[in-house]
Motif scaffolding. Structure first.
Motif, mmCIF file in Angstrom:
data_model
loop_
_atom_site.group_PDB
_atom_site.id
_atom_site.type_symbol
_atom_site.label_atom_id
_atom_site.label_comp_id
_atom_site.label_asym_id
_atom_site.label_seq_id
_atom_site.Cartn_x
_atom_site.Cartn_y
_atom_site.Cartn_z
ATOM 1 N N GLY A 1 47.160 45.380 39.276
ATOM 2 C CA GLY A 1 47.954 45.631 40.486
ATOM 3 C C GLY A 1 48.507 44.341 41.074
ATOM 4 O O GLY A 1 49.653 44.292 41.530
ATOM 5 N N ILE A 2 47.693 43.307 41.034
ATOM 6 C CA ILE A 2 48.167 42.003 41.519
ATOM 7 C C ILE A 2 49.298 41.495 40.638
ATOM 8 O O ILE A 2 50.329 41.012 41.137
ATOM 9 N N ALA A 3 49.131 41.626 39.329
ATOM 10 C CA ALA A 3 50.183 41.182 38.406
ATOM 11 C C ALA A 3 51.450 41.992 38.611
ATOM 12 O O ALA A 3 52.559 41.446 38.595
ATOM 13 N N ALA A 4 51.304 43.310 38.831
ATOM 14 C CA ALA A 4 52.481 44.154 39.072
ATOM 15 C C ALA A 4 53.191 43.721 40.352
ATOM 16 O O ALA A 4 54.426 43.626 40.391
ATOM 17 N N ARG A 5 52.411 43.442 41.374
ATOM 18 C CA ARG A 5 53.010 42.988 42.640
ATOM 19 C C ARG A 5 53.713 41.645 42.434
ATOM 20 O O ARG A 5 54.797 41.403 42.964
ATOM 21 N N ASN A 6 53.117 40.778 41.640
ATOM 22 C CA ASN A 6 53.723 39.472 41.382
ATOM 23 C C ASN A 6 55.020 39.585 40.603
ATOM 24 O O ASN A 6 55.887 38.712 40.718
ATOM 25 N N VAL A 7 55.178 40.643 39.804
ATOM 26 C CA VAL A 7 56.446 40.857 39.092
ATOM 27 C C VAL A 7 57.579 40.915 40.102
ATOM 28 O O VAL A 7 58.640 40.306 39.917
ATOM 29 N N VAL B 266 28.743 49.282 34.252
ATOM 30 C CA VAL B 266 29.417 48.032 33.880
ATOM 31 C C VAL B 266 30.845 48.326 33.409
ATOM 32 O O VAL B 266 31.798 47.649 33.820
ATOM 33 N N GLN B 267 31.002 49.337 32.565
ATOM 34 C CA GLN B 267 32.343 49.669 32.067
ATOM 35 C C GLN B 267 33.241 50.159 33.207
ATOM 36 O O GLN B 267 34.424 49.817 33.263
ATOM 37 N N ALA B 268 32.681 50.937 34.119
ATOM 38 C CA ALA B 268 33.459 51.383 35.275
ATOM 39 C C ALA B 268 33.874 50.179 36.125
ATOM 40 O O ALA B 268 35.011 50.125 36.627
ATOM 41 N N GLY B 269 32.986 49.214 36.269
ATOM 42 C CA GLY B 269 33.329 47.995 37.014
ATOM 43 C C GLY B 269 34.434 47.207 36.334
ATOM 44 O O GLY B 269 35.322 46.662 37.001
ATOM 45 N N LEU B 270 34.387 47.150 35.004
ATOM 46 C CA LEU B 270 35.461 46.466 34.265
ATOM 47 C C LEU B 270 36.789 47.197 34.438
ATOM 48 O O LEU B 270 37.846 46.557 34.570
ATOM 49 N N MET B 271 36.743 48.525 34.446
ATOM 50 C CA MET B 271 37.962 49.299 34.673
ATOM 51 C C MET B 271 38.518 49.001 36.070
ATOM 52 O O MET B 271 39.722 48.806 36.234
ATOM 53 N N ARG B 272 37.631 48.947 37.046
ATOM 54 C CA ARG B 272 38.058 48.675 38.430
ATOM 55 C C ARG B 272 38.706 47.293 38.523
ATOM 56 O O ARG B 272 39.756 47.122 39.140
ATOM 57 N N SER B 273 38.074 46.326 37.914
ATOM 58 C CA SER B 273 38.600 44.959 37.923
ATOM 59 C C SER B 273 39.978 44.904 37.260
ATOM 60 O O SER B 273 40.893 44.251 37.769
ATOM 61 N N ALA B 274 40.123 45.598 36.139
ATOM 62 C CA ALA B 274 41.405 45.590 35.431
ATOM 63 C C ALA B 274 42.495 46.248 36.265
ATOM 64 O O ALA B 274 43.640 45.771 36.288
ATOM 65 N N VAL B 275 42.158 47.329 36.965
ATOM 66 C CA VAL B 275 43.154 47.981 37.832
ATOM 67 C C VAL B 275 43.558 47.047 38.964
ATOM 68 O O VAL B 275 44.748 46.900 39.269
ATOM 69 N N LEU B 276 42.568 46.393 39.583
ATOM 70 C CA LEU B 276 42.879 45.476 40.686
ATOM 71 C C LEU B 276 43.737 44.298 40.216
ATOM 72 O O LEU B 276 44.757 43.975 40.832
ATOM 73 N N GLU B 277 43.318 43.660 39.127
ATOM 74 C CA GLU B 277 44.067 42.501 38.637
ATOM 75 C C GLU B 277 45.432 42.913 38.089
ATOM 76 O O GLU B 277 46.409 42.173 38.238
ATOM 77 N N LYS C 17 55.934 36.526 32.371
ATOM 78 C CA LYS C 17 54.556 36.029 32.386
ATOM 79 C C LYS C 17 53.664 36.997 33.177
ATOM 80 O O LYS C 17 52.557 37.324 32.742
ATOM 81 N N GLU C 18 54.137 37.451 34.303
ATOM 82 C CA GLU C 18 53.369 38.395 35.113
ATOM 83 C C GLU C 18 53.265 39.757 34.425
ATOM 84 O O GLU C 18 52.229 40.413 34.501
ATOM 85 N N GLU C 19 54.324 40.148 33.737
ATOM 86 C CA GLU C 19 54.258 41.406 32.994
ATOM 87 C C GLU C 19 53.194 41.302 31.889
ATOM 88 O O GLU C 19 52.454 42.250 31.635
ATOM 89 N N GLU C 20 53.120 40.154 31.243
ATOM 90 C CA GLU C 20 52.117 39.935 30.204
ATOM 91 C C GLU C 20 50.704 40.043 30.805
ATOM 92 O O GLU C 20 49.813 40.638 30.197
ATOM 93 N N LYS C 21 50.502 39.475 31.987
ATOM 94 C CA LYS C 21 49.207 39.594 32.655
ATOM 95 C C LYS C 21 48.883 41.066 32.922
ATOM 96 O O LYS C 21 47.752 41.510 32.734
ATOM 97 N N PHE C 22 49.903 41.804 33.372
ATOM 98 C CA PHE C 22 49.715 43.229 33.625
ATOM 99 C C PHE C 22 49.292 43.951 32.345
ATOM 100 O O PHE C 22 48.363 44.755 32.348
ATOM 101 N N GLN C 23 49.967 43.641 31.250
ATOM 102 C CA GLN C 23 49.658 44.296 29.975
ATOM 103 C C GLN C 23 48.259 43.900 29.479
ATOM 104 O O GLN C 23 47.551 44.725 28.889
ATOM 105 N N GLN C 24 47.860 42.663 29.713
ATOM 106 C CA GLN C 24 46.503 42.238 29.339
ATOM 107 C C GLN C 24 45.455 43.027 30.124
ATOM 108 O O GLN C 24 44.431 43.447 29.574
#
Length: 180
Positions: free
Chosen positions: A67-73, A54-65, A84-91
């Motif tokens: 990455g999307i926020a970084a791309r949106n920057v 479960v924790q590994a899955g949460l890590m994977r999800s955070a990396v994916l999301e 706003k996108e940088e804040e999402k990345f930091q979250q």
């Protein structure tokens, strides 16, 4: 010995069967106790391996999301949108770090420790390119920021996801081993 011969045959057979019955009951009680302990150990092992997955899955999800926020920057044309996108990345980075800490707290084997260290290293390597991309966006060089993100951050994220998948596969192998 002579006292036993004085007892009637029916009584001797009853005593013999009683002893055998008592032994069977003891064996069954021992089997129930051993089976219950083994089942509890298996369930505990499954819960532990599942918690790691479960924790590994949460890590994977955070990396994916993240990455999307970084791309949106790199796609933003205004500073508030970029922030706003940088804040999402930091979250997402905070979620990643929290899941990583929980995973580490669960206890890791040597192979798991090596994979987590690799993931953490890859994740940390995205900091400098992201800061540079943000500076490029602030100077209205969105195309250069997008190129930087796709050439430096995205490959690091893909490597991190591949490592996380290895970690998930280790947990699945542990679960399969317990089930066997």
């Amino acid at each position: 010995m002579t006292h036993l011969r004085a007892v009637k045959i029916g009584a001797r057979l009853g005593i013999g069967f009683g002893i055998i019955l008592l032994m069977v009951v003891c064996v069954l009680a021992a089997d129930i106790l051993i089976s219950a302990n083994a089942r509890d150990a298996q369930n505990q092992g499954l819960r532990h391996a599942n918690a790691k997955a479960v924790q590994a899955g949460l890590m994977r999800s955070a990396v994916l999301e993240g990455g999307i926020a970084a791309r949106n920057v790199g796609l933003q044309y205004t500073t508030p949108s970029m922030l706003k996108e940088e804040e999402k990345f930091q979250q997402q980075r905070a979620k990643f770090l929290e899941a990583q800490k929980k995973l580490t707290d669960l206890g890791l084997g040597d192979a798991e420790k090596a994979i987590v260290a690799s993931i953490v290293s890859l994740n940390a390597q995205t900091d400098a390119p992201l800061k540079e991309a943000m500076e490029l966006v602030k100077s209205y060089s969105n195309e250069a920021a997008g190129k930087l993100i796709s050439s430096q951050i995205d490959p690091l994220n893909q490597k991190a996801i591949a490592e996380i998948d290895k970690l998930v596969n280790l947990q699945q192998a542990a679960i399969d081993g317990l089930l066997e």
